[in-house]
Structure formats: C-alpha cells, structure tokens
Design an enzyme around this catalytic site. Structure first.
Site, PDB file in Angstrom:
ATOM      1  N   TYR A 161       0.809  -1.228   0.000  1.00  0.00           N
ATOM      2  CA  TYR A 161       0.000   0.000   0.000  1.00  0.00           C
ATOM      3  C   TYR A 161       0.845   1.283   0.000  1.00  0.00           C
ATOM      4  CZ  TYR A 161      -3.967  -3.063   0.867  1.00  0.00           C
ATOM      5  OH  TYR A 161      -4.919  -4.034   0.730  1.00  0.00           O
ATOM      6  N   ASN A 175     -13.068   4.246  -2.340  1.00  0.00           N
ATOM      7  CA  ASN A 175     -12.245   3.052  -2.159  1.00  0.00           C
ATOM      8  C   ASN A 175     -12.967   2.210  -1.116  1.00  0.00           C
ATOM      9  OD1 ASN A 175     -10.483   1.016  -1.567  1.00  0.00           O
ATOM     10  ND2 ASN A 175      -8.665   2.320  -1.527  1.00  0.00           N
ATOM     11  N   ASP A 216     -26.028  -1.563  -3.663  1.00  0.00           N
ATOM     12  CA  ASP A 216     -27.410  -1.070  -3.760  1.00  0.00           C
ATOM     13  C   ASP A 216     -27.490   0.419  -3.429  1.00  0.00           C
ATOM     14  OD1 ASP A 216     -28.366  -3.535  -4.530  1.00  0.00           O
ATOM     15  OD2 ASP A 216     -29.059  -4.109  -2.537  1.00  0.00           O
ATOM     16  N   HIS A 263      -8.787   1.598  -6.184  1.00  0.00           N
ATOM     17  CA  HIS A 263      -8.001   0.691  -5.334  1.00  0.00           C
ATOM     18  C   HIS A 263      -6.546   1.098  -5.457  1.00  0.00           C
ATOM     19  CE1 HIS A 263     -11.503  -1.814  -4.852  1.00  0.00           C
ATOM     20  NE2 HIS A 263     -11.698  -1.707  -6.158  1.00  0.00           N
ATOM     21  N   ILE A 264      -5.886   1.181  -4.344  1.00  0.00           N
ATOM     22  CA  ILE A 264      -4.469   1.565  -4.348  1.00  0.00           C
ATOM     23  C   ILE A 264      -3.638   0.481  -5.033  1.00  0.00           C
ATOM     24  CG2 ILE A 264      -2.484   1.968  -2.804  1.00  0.00           C
ATOM     25  CD1 ILE A 264      -4.599   3.191  -0.821  1.00  0.00           C
ATOM     26  N   THR A 265      -3.959  -0.757  -4.717  1.00  0.00           N
ATOM     27  CA  THR A 265      -3.227  -1.886  -5.301  1.00  0.00           C
ATOM     28  C   THR A 265      -3.966  -2.389  -6.541  1.00  0.00           C
ATOM     29  OG1 THR A 265      -4.444  -3.508  -3.969  1.00  0.00           O
ATOM     30  CG2 THR A 265      -2.429  -2.597  -3.001  1.00  0.00           C
ATOM     31  N   ARG A 311     -10.014 -11.174  -4.234  1.00  0.00           N
ATOM     32  CA  ARG A 311     -10.089  -9.707  -4.389  1.00  0.00           C
ATOM     33  C   ARG A 311     -10.513  -9.292  -5.798  1.00  0.00           C
ATOM     34  NH1 ARG A 311      -7.539  -7.662   0.285  1.00  0.00           N
ATOM     35  NH2 ARG A 311      -6.057  -9.160   1.112  1.00  0.00           N
TER      36      ARG A 311
HETATM   37  C1  DHK Z   1      -7.800  -1.936  -0.064  1.00  0.00           C
HETATM   38  C2  DHK Z   1      -8.170  -2.951   0.792  1.00  0.00           C
HETATM   39  O1  DHK Z   1      -8.305  -2.710   2.079  1.00  0.00           O
HETATM   40  C3  DHK Z   1      -8.385  -4.325   0.308  1.00  0.00           C
HETATM   41  O2  DHK Z   1      -9.401  -4.975   1.051  1.00  0.00           O
HETATM   42  C4  DHK Z   1      -8.695  -4.389  -1.175  1.00  0.00           C
HETATM   43  C5  DHK Z   1      -7.798  -2.110  -1.536  1.00  0.00           C
HETATM   44  C6  DHK Z   1      -7.693  -3.559  -1.962  1.00  0.00           C
HETATM   45  C7  DHK Z   1      -6.811  -1.172  -2.214  1.00  0.00           C
HETATM   46  O3  DHK Z   1      -5.974  -1.635  -3.001  1.00  0.00           O
HETATM   47  O4  DHK Z   1      -6.897   0.037  -1.986  1.00  0.00           O
HETATM   48  O5  DHK Z   1      -8.684  -5.734  -1.609  1.00  0.00           O
END
Ligand code: DHK
Length: 155
Positions: free
Chosen positions: A25, A76, A89, A102-104, A113
């Site tokens: 992250y 996010n 919903d 998503h950061i990743t 995921r």
């Molecule tokens: C952040 C999370 O906390 C994960 O549960 C997701 C996501 C990915 C992110 O990449 O920002 O799977």
C-alpha cells in the site's frame, strides 16, 4: 456558484495507510491521501468531502447522504468491495457518477479480491496506481460532472 462537491469515501483499514503492509500500500498515510485530493480538487474547481470509516453501515449512510448533496462519488470500498451487496445497492440508489479506486492492483492479488460488487455501480475503476489513483479519479470526475452539466457540449 459553489464548486461541485465530490464525496471521497474510504472503507475499512484505510485509516492504517502508512503502516499497513507498506510493500503493497506504500508509505503514504490517509492524511497524505486527503492532502493530495484537496490539492487536486482545488486545481479542478471541485470541493471534496473526504471521509473514512471501518463500518459498512456508516459507509452506506454516507453514500445515501450524497443524494441531492454531491455531484459524484470517488470510493475506495476496501474490504467491502468484494462482500457488500448493500453498498452496491446504495451506490445504485443515489444515481451519481461513481469512480472506484483501489491503491493496489486487485487483479494481481488473491483471487478473492478480483470480483467487485461495487464495479456494477461504477462509471470507471482505477486500480494499481497507488494513491495517485485518487488524483486521477478526481480528474476523471471533473469531466463527468462537466458532461452532466452540459450534456450537449462535446468539447
Ligand atoms: C484496499 C483494501 O483494504 C483491500 O481490502 C482491497 C484495496 C484492496 C486497495 O488496493 O486500496 O482488496
């Protein structure tokens, strides 16, 4: 005229950015993400309401409150991405442009995921570009808000 308001909503565990699995992250904190969003929004003529919660119900309430108040939602959803039909919903119910961040790159990670309920309500999805994804989402949102204001203008 007031600048259009964009809700930037963050789900569970994102308050731990900076110390949470930094190899995935990165080292930026949630405060750094907020500062990036604030600076980006200012340059785009947008206002933001930046929030984070660990609670699914609270996140859903915040989405609902966007109706009639915000021009778009950058979200996010973190761990609720893959589990929450209720969040999907709520996003469908408010009928606003939604950009999922998503950061990743969730598609390079564990299979569980890969599937996002939230994507069914999203205009677009940004994944894998680190916190820069939030700035890109706001740039894209500025265009979507402009399109909604001037539907006949192709420029
Ligand atoms: C952040 C999370 O906390 C994960 O549960 C997701 C996501 C990915 C992110 O990449 O920002 O799977």
């Amino acid at each position: 005229m007031n600048p259009p308001l964009i809700a930037v909503l963050n789900g569970p565990n994102l308050n731990m950015l900076g110390t949470r699995e930094p190899e995935k992250y990165g080292h930026a904190t949630l405060d750094d993400v907020e500062a990036l969003c604030a600076e980006t929004a200012e340059g785009l003529g947008l206002a933001i309401d930046f929030r984070q919660t660990n609670g699914e119900g609270e996140l859903i309430t915040w989405v609902q409150e966007c109706r009639g108040r915000a021009a778009g939602i950058v979200i996010n959803p973190a761990g609720y991405t893959t589990t929450s039909i209720a969040l999907l919903d709520a996003l469908l119910a408010v009928g606003l442009p939604v950009i999922e961040v998503h950061i990743t790159n969730i598609h390079r990670r564990e299979e569980f995921r890969h599937h996002s309920y939230v994507s069914k309500a999203a205009t677009g999805v940004i994944a894998g570009l680190g916190i820069r994804g939030y700035a890109l989402a706001l740039q894209a949102m500025a265009g979507l808000v402009e399109d909604a204001e001037d539907p006949d203008d192709d420029e």
